[in-house]
Design a protein around this motif. Sequence first.
Motif, short mmCIF file in Angstrom:
data_model
loop_
_atom_site.label_atom_id
_atom_site.label_comp_id
_atom_site.label_asym_id
_atom_site.label_seq_id
_atom_site.Cartn_x
_atom_site.Cartn_y
_atom_site.Cartn_z
N UNK A 337 0.85 -1.19 0.00
CA UNK A 337 0.00 0.00 0.00
C UNK A 337 0.89 1.24 0.00
N UNK A 338 0.81 2.02 -1.10
CA UNK A 338 1.48 3.31 -1.17
C UNK A 338 0.46 4.39 -0.86
N UNK A 339 0.60 5.01 0.30
CA UNK A 339 -0.38 5.96 0.81
C UNK A 339 0.19 7.38 0.79
N UNK A 340 -0.62 8.30 0.28
CA UNK A 340 -0.26 9.73 0.28
C UNK A 340 1.03 9.98 -0.47
N UNK A 341 1.93 10.80 0.03
CA UNK A 341 3.10 11.19 -0.75
C UNK A 341 4.03 10.01 -1.00
N UNK A 342 4.22 9.68 -2.25
CA UNK A 342 5.21 8.68 -2.68
C UNK A 342 5.69 9.08 -4.07
N UNK A 343 6.99 8.94 -4.31
CA UNK A 343 7.56 9.28 -5.60
C UNK A 343 8.63 8.25 -5.99
N UNK A 344 8.55 7.78 -7.24
CA UNK A 344 9.57 6.94 -7.86
C UNK A 344 9.78 5.62 -7.11
N UNK A 345 8.73 5.13 -6.46
CA UNK A 345 8.80 3.82 -5.82
C UNK A 345 8.36 2.73 -6.79
N UNK A 346 8.75 1.51 -6.48
CA UNK A 346 8.51 0.44 -7.45
C UNK A 346 8.23 -0.89 -6.74
N UNK A 347 7.27 -1.63 -7.31
CA UNK A 347 7.08 -3.04 -6.97
C UNK A 347 7.42 -3.81 -8.24
N UNK A 348 8.40 -4.69 -8.18
CA UNK A 348 8.83 -5.37 -9.41
C UNK A 348 9.23 -6.81 -9.13
N UNK A 349 8.91 -7.67 -10.09
CA UNK A 349 9.34 -9.06 -10.02
C UNK A 349 8.73 -9.85 -8.88
N UNK A 350 7.64 -9.36 -8.31
CA UNK A 350 7.07 -10.00 -7.12
C UNK A 350 5.98 -11.01 -7.49
N UNK A 351 5.63 -11.81 -6.51
CA UNK A 351 4.50 -12.72 -6.59
C UNK A 351 3.60 -12.42 -5.40
N UNK A 352 2.33 -12.10 -5.68
CA UNK A 352 1.37 -11.79 -4.62
C UNK A 352 0.27 -12.83 -4.72
N UNK A 353 0.20 -13.71 -3.73
CA UNK A 353 -0.69 -14.87 -3.80
C UNK A 353 -1.66 -14.89 -2.62
N UNK A 354 -2.94 -15.02 -2.92
CA UNK A 354 -3.99 -15.28 -1.94
C UNK A 354 -4.05 -14.24 -0.83
N UNK A 355 -3.89 -12.98 -1.20
CA UNK A 355 -4.03 -11.90 -0.21
C UNK A 355 -5.49 -11.77 0.20
N UNK A 356 -5.71 -11.31 1.42
CA UNK A 356 -7.07 -11.11 1.89
C UNK A 356 -7.78 -9.98 1.18
N UNK A 357 -7.03 -9.00 0.68
CA UNK A 357 -7.63 -7.86 0.00
C UNK A 357 -6.89 -7.63 -1.33
N UNK A 358 -6.38 -6.42 -1.56
CA UNK A 358 -5.81 -6.06 -2.86
C UNK A 358 -4.32 -6.39 -2.96
#
Length: 781
Positions: A337-358
């Motif tokens: 979760x990137x909330x409010x002020x964020x700049x030039x951040x990255x999620x890359x090459x990940x695996x997101x499995x069976x999360x309860x929400x998003x």
Amino acid sequence: MRVMLFTFLCLLLNNISLAKDIYVSRNGNDTYQGTKEKPFATLKRAQIAVRSIKGAVVVYIRGGTYYLTAPIIFTDKDSREEGAAVSYTAYPGEKVVISGGVPLKLKWENYLNGIKRARVNQNIEFDQLFAGGSQQRMARYPNYNPKIRFFGGYAEDVMSPEKIKQWKNPEGGFIHALHKHEWGGYQYKILGKDDKGGLKLEGGFQNNRQMGMHDKYRFAENIFEELDTVGEWYYNKSDRLLYYYPLNNTDLNNTLIEVPQLKSIFEFRGSASNPVKNISIEGLELKHTLRTFMETKEPLLRSDWTIYRGGAVIMEGAEHCEIKNCLLNTVGGNAVFMSNYNRYNKVSGCQIAYAGASGVCFVGDPKAVRSPVFEYNQFISFNQLDTARGPKTNNYPADCRVENTLMYGLGQVEKQIAGVEISMAMDITVSHNTIYDVPRAGINVSEGTWGGHNIEYNDVFNTVLESGDHGAFNSWGRDRYWHPDYAVMSDIVKRNPELITADVVKTITLHDNRFRCDHGWDIDLDDGSGNYHIYNNVCLNGGLKLREGFYRTVENNIIINNSFHPHVWFNNSGDIFRNNIVTRGYFPIRITDWGKQVDFNLFPDHEALAEAQKAGTDLHSVAGDPEFVNPVNGDYRVEKSSPALQLGFKNFRMDEFGVTSPALKAIAHRVNIPALTEVKERGQQIYEFLGAKIKDLNTLGERSATGMAEETGVLILEVPQSSILYGKILPNDVILKLNELPVRNRKDLLKIQMGLQYKSEANIDLFRNQSMKKIIIPLIN
């Protein structure tokens, strides 16, 4: 003295040379130096050590599971200069798990009918339970069945007096339900029984379109009396007794039991004026975080969403930080979760499995929005609007990315979720992700603020699995100018066209994606979504919908076994639909003005083309075989002889959708490529009722356009002045009852009407503008 000084300097230089690689091991000790030979024991100790080191640093974490007692929080003290970044990474070749849970050592005993029981000595929270690494289910009614579409099982009688009477003390249990119109879901905590034997509930705030829970699609969990099948568990908090129904012959005394305790694992906590910079988390498995559905309360402006600003990883006030090659495994709420002020951040090459929400959320501050409102029916009058363009502050995510990430099985608990959620943000890039098996949209844009997003090369399928009236890609555009009443909104934009792009100041681009939705639209631009450029996309099943909105250019797309769904357009919308290949005729609803251009498209047959030209579009379009190269294998490029090329269509690549890393491609599921069908659309049957034109409401498009929860009732198409219903019933109304008798279709309506032949008037229950209305109509002139 000289010898001592020389020795000290050597030791100092030696420490500095080793300091740029710090090691953490389960066999380490926080009193050690953090070297490979003498590693630290905790990430917290490594974090403190990094603060005193200049230059780039790698924190190597040796294999094993690390149970945190509190999240790792990065503040401005941890911020790194450019060229001096720190990476917290798994040691090469070793598996590292960072857990927000606790392992339990329990002494099990037999209880009843295969159920085991153990006393828990620790004072801990029981929200989820993992046995042998696998998540188990709270005792629930009805029992879980993965073959059932909604919730893996639902029961209409879950809140009936008969069922509640079976529960001695349901306090602490939960009711999970779909929204009445299948627009996401609701959750309620059971506080006990009331004086009448019903349930006392707290909750229902998880959806921003308050219409109440679905009458049918709901279930109960965490009820002791429902512990009746393998894999279920229940914790009696007052007695501190854990009950569990394991598989036969399971040796529980040698089975690892883990229970989540933390809401987050890593938190980046800075601000716009003092951000956390240049920190990356790499190659780790993050798991065992608490479910957060009872904290999903904050409305995201006028979208259908409420949100919890948190996740396994939280970024707020961060710059140039990255989550890379990580597995976020069965976390209880949002993953990142990137909330409010964020700049030039990255999620890359990940695996997101069976999360309860998003999966990954980019959500800004409502205080950065001009004239914000927070519910579908709320509206600020024009003379009170802030009419300045763009955001008020910089407190929102911008120039951030999620790329090459595999997401699946999301929304295990909450249903108003997405693989990628964007709200109150700007210039977000969503690139080369594979997203599937989700209850609602794969990618969702909640409103126009502030645009500039680039959504490209994604592969999104098996979407809208546990909801309705939505798309694999979904957006709303309920910006400050938008009004739920068509006539009011039409007048606003006619008088103040500059407001249309006052929030969506930059064009949102959707290109080179592949979408498939079997319970809605492949691309669904709903409720005023505007300023989009949509090109080079393949829609495999649900078609492409544009409702309300302005300034949308849709070109060079391929729509398989479906077509273009224009719904409820305004005059001078500026919309363009050109150079597309459709394989059905259009499905317009309430279109009187066809925008700027609808032309140069390829139709499947002359009948569909003639129907479009009769409506005043597609003067230069043609009908014919598109001559796809290899449709069986999903290659929808066209041959050189295709008539589509003569219209201006241009081939684009069909092998660049989804994740790019070999490791993720090897495990990602593949979309089901549909067989091309050649069924011609049958004309819709239109009938007359008291001088008005009507038809059965029987399509998903009509359901969406009217806001109905299901495809039932009689849809009003036209009410001429000559009709006795003129001024009482409006086009797009849906008749659901006549004189208190249900109207499911035209036959019901006319049958009931015949029984009223000696009456001068009757009551009609109809659905209009998202609410029920009862009116009296004359039956004779």
